[in-house]
Design a protein around this motif. Sequence first.
Motif, PDB file in Angstrom:
ATOM      1  N   ILE A  24       0.830  -1.211   0.000  1.00 42.44           N
ATOM      2  CA  ILE A  24       0.000   0.000   0.000  1.00 42.44           C
ATOM      3  C   ILE A  24       0.864   1.261   0.000  1.00 42.44           C
ATOM      4  O   ILE A  24       0.552   2.235  -0.689  1.00 42.44           O
ATOM      5  CB  ILE A  24      -0.966  -0.020   1.212  1.00 42.44           C
ATOM      6  CG1 ILE A  24      -2.014  -1.127   1.019  1.00 42.44           C
ATOM      7  CG2 ILE A  24      -1.633   1.336   1.414  1.00 42.44           C
ATOM      8  CD1 ILE A  24      -2.877  -1.406   2.246  1.00 42.44           C
ATOM      9  N   GLY A  35       1.452   3.776  -5.418  1.00 44.37           N
ATOM     10  CA  GLY A  35       0.545   4.894  -5.194  1.00 44.37           C
ATOM     11  C   GLY A  35      -0.867   4.649  -5.664  1.00 44.37           C
ATOM     12  O   GLY A  35      -1.157   3.672  -6.361  1.00 44.37           O
ATOM     13  N   PRO A  36      -1.748   5.565  -5.334  1.00 49.58           N
ATOM     14  CA  PRO A  36      -3.165   5.432  -5.702  1.00 49.58           C
ATOM     15  C   PRO A  36      -3.421   5.553  -7.203  1.00 49.58           C
ATOM     16  O   PRO A  36      -4.547   5.345  -7.652  1.00 49.58           O
ATOM     17  CB  PRO A  36      -3.846   6.564  -4.928  1.00 49.58           C
ATOM     18  CG  PRO A  36      -2.768   7.531  -4.615  1.00 49.58           C
ATOM     19  CD  PRO A  36      -1.494   6.754  -4.526  1.00 49.58           C
ATOM     20  N   ASP A  37      -2.385   5.864  -7.978  1.00 49.52           N
ATOM     21  CA  ASP A  37      -2.551   5.904  -9.428  1.00 49.52           C
ATOM     22  C   ASP A  37      -2.528   4.500 -10.041  1.00 49.52           C
ATOM     23  O   ASP A  37      -2.794   4.338 -11.230  1.00 49.52           O
ATOM     24  CB  ASP A  37      -1.489   6.796 -10.076  1.00 49.52           C
ATOM     25  CG  ASP A  37      -0.065   6.408  -9.725  1.00 49.52           C
ATOM     26  OD1 ASP A  37       0.159   5.804  -8.652  1.00 49.52           O
ATOM     27  OD2 ASP A  37       0.846   6.726 -10.517  1.00 49.52           O
ATOM     28  N   TYR A  38      -2.232   3.482  -9.246  1.00 45.25           N
ATOM     29  CA  TYR A  38      -2.294   2.104  -9.732  1.00 45.25           C
ATOM     30  C   TYR A  38      -3.743   1.647  -9.784  1.00 45.25           C
ATOM     31  O   TYR A  38      -4.572   2.039  -8.966  1.00 45.25           O
ATOM     32  CB  TYR A  38      -1.504   1.161  -8.806  1.00 45.25           C
ATOM     33  CG  TYR A  38      -0.045   1.064  -9.168  1.00 45.25           C
ATOM     34  CD1 TYR A  38       0.439  -0.027  -9.874  1.00 45.25           C
ATOM     35  CD2 TYR A  38       0.843   2.065  -8.810  1.00 45.25           C
ATOM     36  CE1 TYR A  38       1.775  -0.113 -10.215  1.00 45.25           C
ATOM     37  CE2 TYR A  38       2.184   1.991  -9.147  1.00 45.25           C
ATOM     38  CZ  TYR A  38       2.643   0.895  -9.844  1.00 45.25           C
ATOM     39  OH  TYR A  38       3.966   0.814 -10.191  1.00 45.25           O
ATOM     40  N   LYS A  39      -4.048   0.815 -10.766  1.00 45.35           N
ATOM     41  CA  LYS A  39      -5.341   0.143 -10.878  1.00 45.35           C
ATOM     42  C   LYS A  39      -5.163  -1.229 -10.221  1.00 45.35           C
ATOM     43  O   LYS A  39      -4.211  -1.947 -10.511  1.00 45.35           O
ATOM     44  CB  LYS A  39      -5.746  -0.055 -12.334  1.00 45.35           C
ATOM     45  CG  LYS A  39      -5.579   1.160 -13.212  1.00 45.35           C
ATOM     46  CD  LYS A  39      -6.734   2.069 -13.142  1.00 45.35           C
ATOM     47  CE  LYS A  39      -6.554   3.184 -14.190  1.00 45.35           C
ATOM     48  NZ  LYS A  39      -7.524   4.197 -14.059  1.00 45.35           N
ATOM     49  N   GLN A  96      -7.081   2.801  -0.782  1.00 50.52           N
ATOM     50  CA  GLN A  96      -5.886   3.289  -1.473  1.00 50.52           C
ATOM     51  C   GLN A  96      -6.082   3.300  -2.990  1.00 50.52           C
ATOM     52  O   GLN A  96      -5.647   4.221  -3.672  1.00 50.52           O
ATOM     53  CB  GLN A  96      -4.677   2.413  -1.101  1.00 50.52           C
ATOM     54  CG  GLN A  96      -3.426   2.658  -1.927  1.00 50.52           C
ATOM     55  CD  GLN A  96      -2.684   3.927  -1.563  1.00 50.52           C
ATOM     56  OE1 GLN A  96      -3.203   4.812  -0.877  1.00 50.52           O
ATOM     57  NE2 GLN A  96      -1.468   4.046  -2.020  1.00 50.52           N
ATOM     58  N   TYR A  97      -6.725   2.247  -3.500  1.00 50.41           N
ATOM     59  CA  TYR A  97      -6.870   2.078  -4.958  1.00 50.41           C
ATOM     60  C   TYR A  97      -8.350   2.178  -5.323  1.00 50.41           C
ATOM     61  O   TYR A  97      -9.081   1.189  -5.304  1.00 50.41           O
ATOM     62  CB  TYR A  97      -6.273   0.734  -5.386  1.00 50.41           C
ATOM     63  CG  TYR A  97      -4.849   0.572  -4.920  1.00 50.41           C
ATOM     64  CD1 TYR A  97      -3.820   1.305  -5.516  1.00 50.41           C
ATOM     65  CD2 TYR A  97      -4.530  -0.255  -3.850  1.00 50.41           C
ATOM     66  CE1 TYR A  97      -2.514   1.194  -5.075  1.00 50.41           C
ATOM     67  CE2 TYR A  97      -3.230  -0.380  -3.402  1.00 50.41           C
ATOM     68  CZ  TYR A  97      -2.226   0.352  -4.011  1.00 50.41           C
ATOM     69  OH  TYR A  97      -0.934   0.233  -3.558  1.00 50.41           O
ATOM     70  N   ARG A  98      -8.776   3.397  -5.652  1.00 53.42           N
ATOM     71  CA  ARG A  98     -10.188   3.631  -5.994  1.00 53.42           C
ATOM     72  C   ARG A  98     -10.616   2.850  -7.222  1.00 53.42           C
ATOM     73  O   ARG A  98     -11.763   2.450  -7.346  1.00 53.42           O
ATOM     74  CB  ARG A  98     -10.440   5.125  -6.244  1.00 53.42           C
ATOM     75  CG  ARG A  98     -10.407   5.981  -5.017  1.00 53.42           C
ATOM     76  CD  ARG A  98     -10.799   7.443  -5.287  1.00 53.42           C
ATOM     77  NE  ARG A  98     -10.394   7.991  -6.570  1.00 53.42           N
ATOM     78  CZ  ARG A  98     -11.218   8.208  -7.612  1.00 53.42           C
ATOM     79  NH1 ARG A  98     -12.481   7.950  -7.518  1.00 53.42           N
ATOM     80  NH2 ARG A  98     -10.756   8.720  -8.724  1.00 53.42           N
TER      81      ARG A  98
END
Length: 163
Positions: free
Chosen positions: A67, A71-75, A114-116
Motif C-alpha cells: 500500500i 501509489g493510488p494511481d495504480y489500478k 488506497q486504490y479507488r
Amino acid sequence: NAVKVLLLLDVGGSMDDHIRICEELFSAARGEFKHLEYFYFHNCVYESVWRDNRRRDTQRIPTWDVIHTYGPDYKLVFVGDAAMSPYEIVQPGGSVEHWNQEAGQVWMQRLLAQYRHAIWLNPTQSRYWDFTHSIGMIRQLMEDRMYPLTLEGLDAGMRELGR
C-alpha cells in the motif's frame, strides 16, 4: 501502455482448477503494461502477500508495504474465485493458513481505500456465484465490481477501471 496495474492473484485450494487460465492472463498482462506489479494471496488478502508461491512461507511482503510503495494511481485487479469460508473474510483468526490478527475484510477495505480503481476477476462462471456465500460477501466489499474471467468480463472490467 502507461497504465499502472497492481495484480493480486489468489493461489491454492479451489483456485487450482483455474491455474491454466490465470497463467494465460498473467502472461498476456505482463506484455501489455509497462508498470505491472503482481503478488499472490490465498483466499483473502491479509497482512502479507508474496511474489513466489514456492516461497510463500519464507518470503512474505507486508501488505502495508504494498500500500505504501504503490501509489493510488495504480489500478488494482484481484483474480480469484472468492470461494472460502465466510470466517476468512469477517473474523480475526479466520484464515485457514495462519492466525490473522485482523479480518480479511479490513485488509480489503484498506486496499480499496488506497486504490479507488479496483475490480475482481472471478474464473468461476457467473451463473454459479449466487451459490457461494463468500462470493456475495466479496462482491459486496467490491461494490459489485466483480467480473467473470471471460473476454466479455475482461472488457467490462477494463471499462470500469477506466472510469
